[in-house]
Design a protein around this motif. Structure first.
Motif, mmCIF file in Angstrom:
data_model
loop_
_atom_site.group_PDB
_atom_site.id
_atom_site.type_symbol
_atom_site.label_atom_id
_atom_site.label_comp_id
_atom_site.label_asym_id
_atom_site.label_seq_id
_atom_site.Cartn_x
_atom_site.Cartn_y
_atom_site.Cartn_z
ATOM 1 N N UNK A 111 0.882 -1.186 0.000
ATOM 2 C CA UNK A 111 0.000 0.000 0.000
ATOM 3 C C UNK A 111 0.913 1.227 0.000
ATOM 4 N N UNK A 112 1.839 1.219 -0.958
ATOM 5 C CA UNK A 112 2.962 2.165 -0.920
ATOM 6 C C UNK A 112 2.686 3.483 -1.637
ATOM 7 N N UNK A 113 1.444 3.701 -2.084
ATOM 8 C CA UNK A 113 1.063 4.989 -2.678
ATOM 9 C C UNK A 113 1.948 5.379 -3.849
ATOM 10 N N UNK A 114 2.453 6.607 -3.798
ATOM 11 C CA UNK A 114 3.338 7.095 -4.853
ATOM 12 C C UNK A 114 4.773 6.704 -4.595
ATOM 13 N N UNK A 115 4.995 5.825 -3.631
ATOM 14 C CA UNK A 115 6.354 5.406 -3.288
ATOM 15 C C UNK A 115 6.716 5.920 -1.914
ATOM 16 N N UNK A 116 7.953 5.650 -1.511
ATOM 17 C CA UNK A 116 8.345 6.060 -0.166
ATOM 18 C C UNK A 116 8.768 7.525 -0.177
ATOM 19 N N UNK A 117 8.449 8.184 0.922
ATOM 20 C CA UNK A 117 8.871 9.579 1.066
ATOM 21 C C UNK A 117 10.361 9.588 1.388
ATOM 22 N N UNK A 118 11.138 10.309 0.608
ATOM 23 C CA UNK A 118 12.573 10.401 0.910
ATOM 24 C C UNK A 118 12.952 11.881 1.038
ATOM 25 N N UNK A 119 13.945 12.167 1.880
ATOM 26 C CA UNK A 119 14.283 13.576 2.120
ATOM 27 C C UNK A 119 14.925 14.248 0.919
ATOM 28 N N UNK A 120 14.605 15.535 0.740
ATOM 29 C CA UNK A 120 15.322 16.339 -0.261
ATOM 30 C C UNK A 120 16.660 16.720 0.365
ATOM 31 N N UNK A 121 17.735 16.484 -0.354
ATOM 32 C CA UNK A 121 19.060 16.704 0.241
ATOM 33 C C UNK A 121 19.676 18.015 -0.235
ATOM 34 N N UNK A 122 20.478 18.659 0.620
ATOM 35 C CA UNK A 122 21.173 19.874 0.162
ATOM 36 C C UNK A 122 22.293 19.490 -0.809
ATOM 37 N N UNK A 123 22.620 20.368 -1.727
ATOM 38 C CA UNK A 123 23.714 20.089 -2.671
ATOM 39 C C UNK A 123 25.018 20.572 -2.058
ATOM 40 N N UNK A 124 25.689 19.682 -1.355
ATOM 41 C CA UNK A 124 26.951 20.044 -0.699
ATOM 42 C C UNK A 124 28.019 19.027 -1.080
ATOM 43 N N UNK A 125 29.187 19.496 -1.409
ATOM 44 C CA UNK A 125 30.272 18.573 -1.789
ATOM 45 C C UNK A 125 30.570 17.613 -0.635
ATOM 46 N N UNK A 126 30.729 16.354 -0.962
ATOM 47 C CA UNK A 126 31.134 15.357 0.044
ATOM 48 C C UNK A 126 30.035 14.985 1.028
ATOM 49 N N UNK A 127 28.789 15.426 0.756
ATOM 50 C CA UNK A 127 27.689 15.191 1.695
ATOM 51 C C UNK A 127 27.586 13.708 2.092
ATOM 52 N N UNK A 128 27.694 12.811 1.085
ATOM 53 C CA UNK A 128 27.464 11.383 1.364
ATOM 54 C C UNK A 128 28.480 10.828 2.357
ATOM 55 N N UNK B 268 36.889 12.069 7.924
ATOM 56 C CA UNK B 268 36.454 10.691 8.221
ATOM 57 C C UNK B 268 34.996 10.619 8.683
ATOM 58 N N UNK B 269 34.149 11.370 8.052
ATOM 59 C CA UNK B 269 32.725 11.328 8.388
ATOM 60 C C UNK B 269 32.377 12.093 9.653
ATOM 61 N N UNK B 270 33.369 12.690 10.282
ATOM 62 C CA UNK B 270 33.115 13.427 11.528
ATOM 63 C C UNK B 270 33.109 14.928 11.208
ATOM 64 N N UNK B 271 31.959 15.529 11.406
ATOM 65 C CA UNK B 271 31.790 16.940 11.054
ATOM 66 C C UNK B 271 32.451 17.840 12.094
ATOM 67 N N UNK B 272 33.084 18.924 11.614
ATOM 68 C CA UNK B 272 33.628 19.917 12.563
ATOM 69 C C UNK B 272 32.881 21.240 12.460
ATOM 70 N N UNK B 273 32.514 21.603 11.223
ATOM 71 C CA UNK B 273 31.723 22.834 11.089
ATOM 72 C C UNK B 273 30.920 22.813 9.795
ATOM 73 N N UNK B 274 29.863 23.621 9.822
ATOM 74 C CA UNK B 274 29.020 23.768 8.634
ATOM 75 C C UNK B 274 29.289 25.150 8.058
ATOM 76 N N UNK B 275 29.695 25.182 6.779
ATOM 77 C CA UNK B 275 29.968 26.479 6.155
ATOM 78 C C UNK B 275 28.654 27.092 5.648
ATOM 79 N N UNK B 276 28.528 28.410 5.809
ATOM 80 C CA UNK B 276 27.310 29.097 5.375
ATOM 81 C C UNK B 276 27.679 30.288 4.495
ATOM 82 N N UNK B 277 26.698 30.772 3.769
ATOM 83 C CA UNK B 277 26.916 32.038 3.045
ATOM 84 C C UNK B 277 25.610 32.836 3.048
#
Ligand SMILES: Cc1cc2nc3c(=O)[nH]c(=O)nc-3n(C[C@H](O)[C@H](O)[C@H](O)COP(=O)(O)OP(=O)(O)OC[C@H]3O[C@@H](n4cnc5c(N)ncnc54)[C@H](O)[C@@H]3O)c2cc1C
Length: 341
Positions: A117-134, A221-230
């Motif tokens: 009963x999956x409707x239009x499919x599963x809801x998945x998050x919209x992701x920000x376009x950031x280098x190296x996000x994955x 190594x997957x450990x975030x230190x800061x988020x850059x903003x503009x």
């Protein structure tokens, strides 16, 4: 890893999956539901909770959320088990004719019948376009909060201006070391009371709000230190952070059910109109996900499909047992199941 056994496992807790619980419950069948969202209701709860619906039989007007609440009330006597915030990921056949459904959280559900009963499919998050996000996903970047405690004592950046962003900023503020809300403008789509509370906390110096866009991630190594903003006003900046929670809304994708070995016609599952069974015996498809001649993507169509599916599911779950057609108005057996007698 936990394993559950049930009669029927339903993929999707939208209005049609919820009403299927009722129809199956009347026949004495137990159900488990899996949904990637953090609450039941599917499109009604996620896309239009406050919009009025006018074409539910017998209910001249109700909102998407009200319909969900009423369905939840209606299925209460049948005690369905919900696995929310979990993606139904893998389906395999067991030697004893049952199906084994595994979720992305490692939960295993064995059932004789599967209802998609999956409707239009599963809801998945919209992701920000950031280098190296994955490289930061699931270690420092999260699109949902599964356990509040995972953020205890952490510096958390929450991005977005809707209800999810505001709700989680307010919920995590007492446990996190610091919460910074980042949104591209000083206006919000969230409930006014949440926005007011956020502004009070910012004025009291208990959390931060920054008008800016996300611009990048810093860490190793997957450990975030800061988020850059503009931003236009302040130019480039950086917010020290252990975790980033972007809440930029959801989109619908067919997702893993495409790999369940079922036939598809342009992302929809063809079914017969007697039982709403797929070409794979004991797997049914109801609601927006199915296709047959004359199909109307309406909630009431999905309710009808659920009623007929339940009759056929009974034959798989209780082989050899006779099913008697009964009305809820006059059957003491059904009334006992509903807890009204
Ligand atoms: C703005 C709007 C207004 C509408 N108004 C009306 C109206 O007035 N009347 C009407 O009858 N219909 C209306 N509809 C259509 C109606 O909402 C749909 O027909 C109905 O939601 C379909 O129900 P469903 O249970 O089949 O699917 P959905 O509501 O889409 O629910 C499916 C659920 O399955 C989950 N899911 C899918 N795949 C997976 C997976 N692999 N793992 C875990 N979970 C999964 C999804 O997360 C979702 O929660 C409207 C739709 C929209 C967008």
């Amino acid at each position: 890893m936990s394993t559950h056994e049930t009669d029927v496992v339903i993929v999707g807790a939208g209005p049609v999956g919820l009403f299927a619980v009722f129809e199956l419950g009347l026949l004495g069948l137990k159900t488990h539901l899996v949904d990637i969202l953090d609450r039941p209701g599917g499109q009604c709860a996620e896309l239009y909770p406050e919009k009025p619906i006018y074409d539910i039989p017998g209910i001249p007007i109700c909102t998407g959320q009200e319909l969900t609440d009423r369905l939840m009330e209606q299925i209460k006597p049948f005690d369905p088990v919900f696995h929310l915030q979990e993606m139904a990921e893998k389906l395999e056949k067991l030697p004893d004719e049952r199906w084994r459904l595994t979720t992305d959280q490692g939960v295993v559900i064995d059932a004789r019948v599967v209802v998609i009963a999956a409707g239009g499919g599963s809801f998945v998050p919209k992701k920000p376009h950031l280098d190296g996000l994955e490289t930061y996903e699931d270690t420092s970047v999260f699109y949902a909060v599964r356990k509040i405690d995972a953020f205890r004592g952490k510096r958390v950046v929450i991005a977005g201006g809707g209800d999810s962003a505001l709700d989680w900023a307010l919920n995590l503020q007492p446990v996190a070391e610091r919460v910074t809300l980042v949104h591209h403008r000083d206006g919000f789509r969230a409930a006014p009371a949440s926005v007011q509370r956020m502004r009070q906390l910012v004025d009291a110096g208990e959390m931060d709000f920054k008008i800016a866009q996300l611009a990048g991630l810093e860490g190793a190594d997957g450990k975030l230190q800061s988020v850059k903003t503009k931003s236009k006003e302040e130019g480039e900046g950086a917010v020290p952070a252990d975790a980033l929670l972007p809440f930029f809304g959801l989109t619908m994708k067919l997702g893993p059910i495409a790999e369940f070995g079922l036939n598809f016609e342009e992302n929809l599952i063809p079914v017969d109109t007697e039982k709403f069974e797929t070409s794979t015996p004991s797997i049914f498809a109801i609601g927006d996900i199915n296709i047959y001649p004359g199909k109307l993507k309406l909630i009431l169509s999905g309710f009808h499909e659920g009623a007929l599916m339940a009759q056929a599911a009974f034959a798989y779950c209780r082989p050899g047992e006779r099913l008697r057609f009964q009305y809820t108005t006059s059957s003491s057996e059904l009334q006992k199941k509903l807890g009204v007698r």
